[in-house]
Design a protein around this motif. Structure first.
Motif, PDB file in Angstrom:
ATOM      1  N   GLU A 115       0.766  -1.189   0.091  1.00 23.92           N
ATOM      2  CA  GLU A 115       0.135   0.126   0.108  1.00 23.92           C
ATOM      3  C   GLU A 115       0.750   1.223  -0.002  1.00 23.92           C
ATOM      4  OE1 GLU A 115      -2.339   0.049   3.370  1.00 23.92           O
ATOM      5  OE2 GLU A 115      -1.038  -0.643   4.831  1.00 23.92           O
ATOM      6  N   ARG A 116       0.283   2.382   0.031  1.00 25.28           N
ATOM      7  CA  ARG A 116       1.191   3.599  -0.168  1.00 25.28           C
ATOM      8  C   ARG A 116       1.599   3.848   1.088  1.00 25.28           C
ATOM      9  NH1 ARG A 116       0.118   9.246   0.413  1.00 25.28           N
ATOM     10  NH2 ARG A 116      -2.080   8.866   0.922  1.00 25.28           N
ATOM     11  N   PRO A 117       3.139   3.917   1.036  1.00 24.37           N
ATOM     12  CA  PRO A 117       3.721   4.226   2.292  1.00 24.37           C
ATOM     13  C   PRO A 117       3.514   5.696   2.873  1.00 24.37           C
ATOM     14  CG  PRO A 117       5.189   3.241   0.706  1.00 24.37           C
ATOM     15  CD  PRO A 117       4.039   3.785  -0.036  1.00 24.37           C
ATOM     16  N   GLN A 118       3.204   5.919   4.208  1.00 23.31           N
ATOM     17  CA  GLN A 118       3.234   7.238   4.713  1.00 23.31           C
ATOM     18  C   GLN A 118       3.587   6.896   6.311  1.00 23.31           C
ATOM     19  OE1 GLN A 118      -1.111   8.003   5.350  1.00 23.31           O
ATOM     20  NE2 GLN A 118      -1.431   6.358   3.961  1.00 23.31           N
ATOM     21  N   LYS A 119       3.660   7.898   7.027  1.00 25.48           N
ATOM     22  CA  LYS A 119       4.127   7.768   8.383  1.00 25.48           C
ATOM     23  C   LYS A 119       3.331   6.907   9.213  1.00 25.48           C
ATOM     24  CE  LYS A 119       5.598  10.856  12.262  1.00 25.48           C
ATOM     25  NZ  LYS A 119       5.548  12.429  12.813  1.00 25.48           N
ATOM     26  N   GLY A 120       3.876   5.983   9.703  1.00 26.85           N
ATOM     27  CA  GLY A 120       3.209   4.840  10.564  1.00 26.85           C
ATOM     28  C   GLY A 120       2.601   4.084   9.899  1.00 26.85           C
ATOM     29  N   ARG A 121       2.693   3.911   8.615  1.00 28.68           N
ATOM     30  CA  ARG A 121       2.362   2.891   7.878  1.00 28.68           C
ATOM     31  C   ARG A 121       3.105   2.478   6.582  1.00 28.68           C
ATOM     32  NH1 ARG A 121      -3.979   2.997   6.015  1.00 28.68           N
ATOM     33  NH2 ARG A 121      -4.210   2.673   8.124  1.00 28.68           N
ATOM     34  N   THR A 122       3.875   1.148   6.787  1.00 28.29           N
ATOM     35  CA  THR A 122       4.737   0.800   5.839  1.00 28.29           C
ATOM     36  C   THR A 122       4.443  -0.429   5.238  1.00 28.29           C
ATOM     37  OG1 THR A 122       5.595  -0.191   7.663  1.00 28.29           O
ATOM     38  CG2 THR A 122       6.637   1.843   7.014  1.00 28.29           C
ATOM     39  N   ARG A 123       5.065  -0.838   4.111  1.00 33.54           N
ATOM     40  CA  ARG A 123       4.705  -2.420   3.553  1.00 33.54           C
ATOM     41  C   ARG A 123       5.165  -3.312   4.371  1.00 33.54           C
ATOM     42  NH1 ARG A 123       6.012  -0.019  -2.703  1.00 33.54           N
ATOM     43  NH2 ARG A 123       4.176   1.175  -2.771  1.00 33.54           N
ATOM     44  N   GLN A 124       6.286  -3.308   5.095  1.00 30.78           N
ATOM     45  CA  GLN A 124       6.337  -4.305   6.042  1.00 30.78           C
ATOM     46  C   GLN A 124       6.521  -3.465   7.541  1.00 30.78           C
ATOM     47  OE1 GLN A 124      10.241  -6.778   6.005  1.00 30.78           O
ATOM     48  NE2 GLN A 124      10.183  -6.509   8.105  1.00 30.78           N
ATOM     49  N   PHE A 125       5.317  -4.052   8.323  1.00 35.82           N
ATOM     50  CA  PHE A 125       5.201  -3.453   9.527  1.00 35.82           C
ATOM     51  C   PHE A 125       5.126  -4.715  10.709  1.00 35.82           C
ATOM     52  CE2 PHE A 125       1.161  -4.502   7.249  1.00 35.82           C
ATOM     53  CZ  PHE A 125       0.603  -5.100   8.460  1.00 35.82           C
ATOM     54  N   LEU A 310       2.950  -1.700  15.560  1.00 38.79           N
ATOM     55  CA  LEU A 310       3.832  -1.003  16.571  1.00 38.79           C
ATOM     56  C   LEU A 310       4.289   0.365  15.906  1.00 38.79           C
ATOM     57  CD1 LEU A 310       3.778  -3.713  18.035  1.00 38.79           C
ATOM     58  CD2 LEU A 310       6.321  -3.228  18.315  1.00 38.79           C
ATOM     59  N   GLU A 311       4.329   0.505  14.678  1.00 36.96           N
ATOM     60  CA  GLU A 311       4.455   1.671  13.970  1.00 36.96           C
ATOM     61  C   GLU A 311       3.621   3.001  14.411  1.00 36.96           C
ATOM     62  OE1 GLU A 311       6.442  -1.349  11.378  1.00 36.96           O
ATOM     63  OE2 GLU A 311       4.622  -1.144  12.312  1.00 36.96           O
ATOM     64  N   ARG A 312       2.246   2.527  14.291  1.00 32.43           N
ATOM     65  CA  ARG A 312       1.400   3.441  14.839  1.00 32.43           C
ATOM     66  C   ARG A 312       1.354   3.779  16.095  1.00 32.43           C
ATOM     67  NH1 ARG A 312      -0.952   6.289  11.039  1.00 32.43           N
ATOM     68  NH2 ARG A 312      -2.771   6.479  12.084  1.00 32.43           N
ATOM     69  N   PHE A 313       1.804   2.741  16.792  1.00 34.95           N
ATOM     70  CA  PHE A 313       1.795   3.241  18.483  1.00 34.95           C
ATOM     71  C   PHE A 313       2.877   4.245  18.700  1.00 34.95           C
ATOM     72  CE2 PHE A 313       1.373   0.484  22.408  1.00 34.95           C
ATOM     73  CZ  PHE A 313       1.703   1.394  23.353  1.00 34.95           C
ATOM     74  N   LEU A 314       3.901   4.103  17.826  1.00 35.77           N
ATOM     75  CA  LEU A 314       5.289   4.920  18.041  1.00 35.77           C
ATOM     76  C   LEU A 314       4.884   6.287  17.489  1.00 35.77           C
ATOM     77  CD1 LEU A 314       7.878   2.582  17.088  1.00 35.77           C
ATOM     78  CD2 LEU A 314       7.770   3.659  19.332  1.00 35.77           C
ATOM     79  N   VAL A 315       4.040   6.580  16.512  1.00 35.46           N
ATOM     80  CA  VAL A 315       3.646   7.605  16.008  1.00 35.46           C
ATOM     81  C   VAL A 315       2.775   8.443  17.095  1.00 35.46           C
ATOM     82  CG1 VAL A 315       2.271   9.084  14.309  1.00 35.46           C
ATOM     83  CG2 VAL A 315       3.922   7.273  13.500  1.00 35.46           C
ATOM     84  N   ALA A 316       1.867   7.436  17.793  1.00 33.04           N
ATOM     85  CA  ALA A 316       1.169   8.153  18.801  1.00 33.04           C
ATOM     86  C   ALA A 316       1.861   8.881  20.001  1.00 33.04           C
ATOM     87  CB  ALA A 316       0.152   7.225  19.116  1.00 33.04           C
ATOM     88  N   LEU A 317       2.942   7.949  20.356  1.00 31.31           N
ATOM     89  CA  LEU A 317       3.663   8.408  21.219  1.00 31.31           C
ATOM     90  C   LEU A 317       4.563   9.694  21.077  1.00 31.31           C
ATOM     91  CD1 LEU A 317       5.233   4.917  22.323  1.00 31.31           C
ATOM     92  CD2 LEU A 317       3.720   6.298  23.859  1.00 31.31           C
ATOM     93  N   GLU A 318       5.004   9.724  19.918  1.00 31.94           N
ATOM     94  CA  GLU A 318       5.445  11.026  19.323  1.00 31.94           C
ATOM     95  C   GLU A 318       4.504  12.220  19.158  1.00 31.94           C
ATOM     96  OE1 GLU A 318       7.430  12.691  15.112  1.00 31.94           O
ATOM     97  OE2 GLU A 318       7.352  10.515  15.579  1.00 31.94           O
ATOM     98  N   ALA A 319       3.225  11.734  18.883  1.00 33.14           N
ATOM     99  CA  ALA A 319       2.451  13.034  19.006  1.00 33.14           C
ATOM    100  C   ALA A 319       2.085  13.417  20.404  1.00 33.14           C
ATOM    101  CB  ALA A 319       1.119  12.454  18.270  1.00 33.14           C
ATOM    102  N   GLU A 320       2.023  12.533  21.439  1.00 34.06           N
ATOM    103  CA  GLU A 320       1.850  13.191  22.592  1.00 34.06           C
ATOM    104  C   GLU A 320       2.788  13.627  23.368  1.00 34.06           C
ATOM    105  OE1 GLU A 320      -1.132  11.141  25.284  1.00 34.06           O
ATOM    106  OE2 GLU A 320      -2.283  10.196  23.339  1.00 34.06           O
ATOM    107  N   GLN A 321       4.304  13.538  22.746  1.00 35.28           N
ATOM    108  CA  GLN A 321       5.376  13.818  23.355  1.00 35.28           C
ATOM    109  C   GLN A 321       5.815  13.187  24.502  1.00 35.28           C
ATOM    110  OE1 GLN A 321       5.107  18.140  23.612  1.00 35.28           O
ATOM    111  NE2 GLN A 321       5.492  18.460  21.737  1.00 35.28           N
TER     112      GLN A 321
END
Length: 428
Positions: A115-125, A310-321
């Motif tokens: 699928e189209r790669p974007q932040k927190g969404r990769t082709r291998q996840f 886990l990629e989305r998890f890390l993006v959420a942690l980053e968003a909440e600093q």
């Protein structure tokens, strides 16, 4: 020739990989508390497992799978999700025959979707998920959701929203399906090609369409909640009551359908409401899949589970600093001067490591000053200095890098000294 990693993949380097390890460790620890046990399945399976288990009408099967032929001309697919493989293993290994039921399993591992790669969404996840097989009790639906919420909250996330829905049993879904076909048929030509294909194959998936989400007919589509029979409605009420008992806040969203064909009854997603998180707010999702075990060749067995990236998890942690409590630095570093001390340092290192300490030494023939600089860069708690004079007396100098205090002691006493100092609270 310069090589680059394939698009949609990533290298997770030291300094970053520790965050992944912490999430994985927390997930495993939480699963132990809930009595879920790890299962490891192959990274590739026969393609028809996912066609049958995930569903021919899903975007995953139609557009996103990495499928290839092996040397025996068999069609194989890199797993795009975890549930189908776990259920296949449950059936193949006859786990349904275990007297201890339900069978409660968890997995952590790489999945693959084109699928189209974007932040927190990769082709291998990397996906963490749990599956509870063998129980029709609505309490376990609530337990599964509570476990997912607890993992996020244990690592500090606060801007979370749990949304739930019921997709009903077979009777309820047939009634709702007919209503959806009647609703969308008059305007089907205005919808995308995918929706046009879904109207007969699986009209429920039209509600999950990203292209036509703003079409007026989407907002006015018949709600599944209007078509739940008494049994399905009663089941959903019990699930909500158990969530209330667990003090897990939730919202009912009648438009939630999930993207896989095997769901029925309970469906849920956990969203991030953190400012700046991004347009795609889903962190994880799951639901009940009664009937999937039978589709894969097993006996009638109810099931429920969820999966999180886990990629989305890390993006959420980053968003909440949120800075994860990652252990940094090492316990001790050996500085050696001369060939004799260098040779002896190997057995000293071995003793320190066997005692459970993190220890290292210089391997680049650096001078004493440069070795101390290397120890500083490693955020070392203690530096052990061994020269020819010390070796002759069978002693070693131990310097506490926090206080600057330095003591000389017999080499065979250094390990115990360091253990006492680090266990006393200097380990970060």
């Amino acid at each position: 020739m310069s090589f680059q990693i394939p698009r949609g993949t990533q290298d997770i380097l030291p300094g970053e990989v520790e965050k992944w390890q912490l999430i994985e460790e927390k997930a495993k620890e939480l699963c132990r508390k809930y009595n879920y046990h790890e299962i490891r399945t192959p990274i590739f399976e026969h393609t028809d497992l996912f066609q049958r288990g995930v569903g021919d009408t899903t975007d995953i099967v139609q557009k996103e799978m990495y499928t290839f032929k092996d040397r025996g001309d068999r069609s194989l697919t890199l797993r795009p999700e975890g549930t189908a493989s776990v259920v296949r293993s449950f059936v193949q290994n006859k786990l349904f025959g275990d007297p201890q039921q339900p069978t409660k399993l968890y997995y952590i591992g790489p999945m693959f979707r084109y699928e189209r790669p974007q932040k927190g969404r990769t082709r291998q996840f990397v996906q963490f998920g749990i599956e509870a097989l063998g129980s029709n009790d609505p309490a376990i639906d609530a337990e599964v959701m509570a476990l997912a919420m607890e993992l996020y909250q244990e690592l500090g996330l606060k801007h979370l929203k749990l949304i739930v829905n019921s997709l009903g049993d077979t009777e309820s879904r047939i009634a709702h399906r007919e209503a959806l076909v009647s609703h969308f048929r008059p305007v089907i030509g205005e919808l995308c090609e995918d929706c046009q294909n879904r109207i007969d194959a699986n009209p429920l998936r039209i509600l999950d369409c990203k292209k036509d989400r703003s079409h007026p007919k989407m907002a006015s589509a018949p709600s599944i909640l209007e078509y739940l029979n008494d049994s399905s409605r009663g089941y959903f009420e019990q699930v909500k009551a158990y969530l209330d008992e667990l003090n897990v806040p939730y919202e009912v969203d009648a438009t939630l359908v999930r993207g896989l064909d095997y769901y029925n009854h309970t469906a849920f997603e956990i969203m991030s409401e953190a400012p700046g998180f991004g347009a795609i707010t889903t962190l994880s999702g799951g639901g009940r899949y009664n009937g999937l075990v039978e589709d894969i060749g097993g006996p009638e067995t109810p099931g429920i589970g969820f999966a999180m990236s886990l990629e989305r998890f890390l993006v959420a942690l980053e968003a909440e600093q949120i800075d994860l409590p990652i252990q940094k630095g090492i316990d001790c570093y050996l500085v050696t001067l001369g060939e004799g001390p260098k040779k002896r340092s190997m057995s000293i290192l071995n003793d320190l490591r066997r005692a459970g300490l993190t220890a290292d030494r210089d391997y680049l023939e650096r001078k004493m000053k440069a070795q101390f600089k290397a120890a500083d860069r490693l955020n070392t708690k203690y530096v052990l200095v061994l020269g020819e004079d010390e070796l002759a007396k069978d002693v070693i100098n131990v310097k506490d890098m926090n206080t600057g205090e330095q003591v000389e002691m017999p080499i065979n006493e250094a390990t115990e000294y360091l253990l006492k100092g680090i266990e006393g609270g200097t380990r970060s």
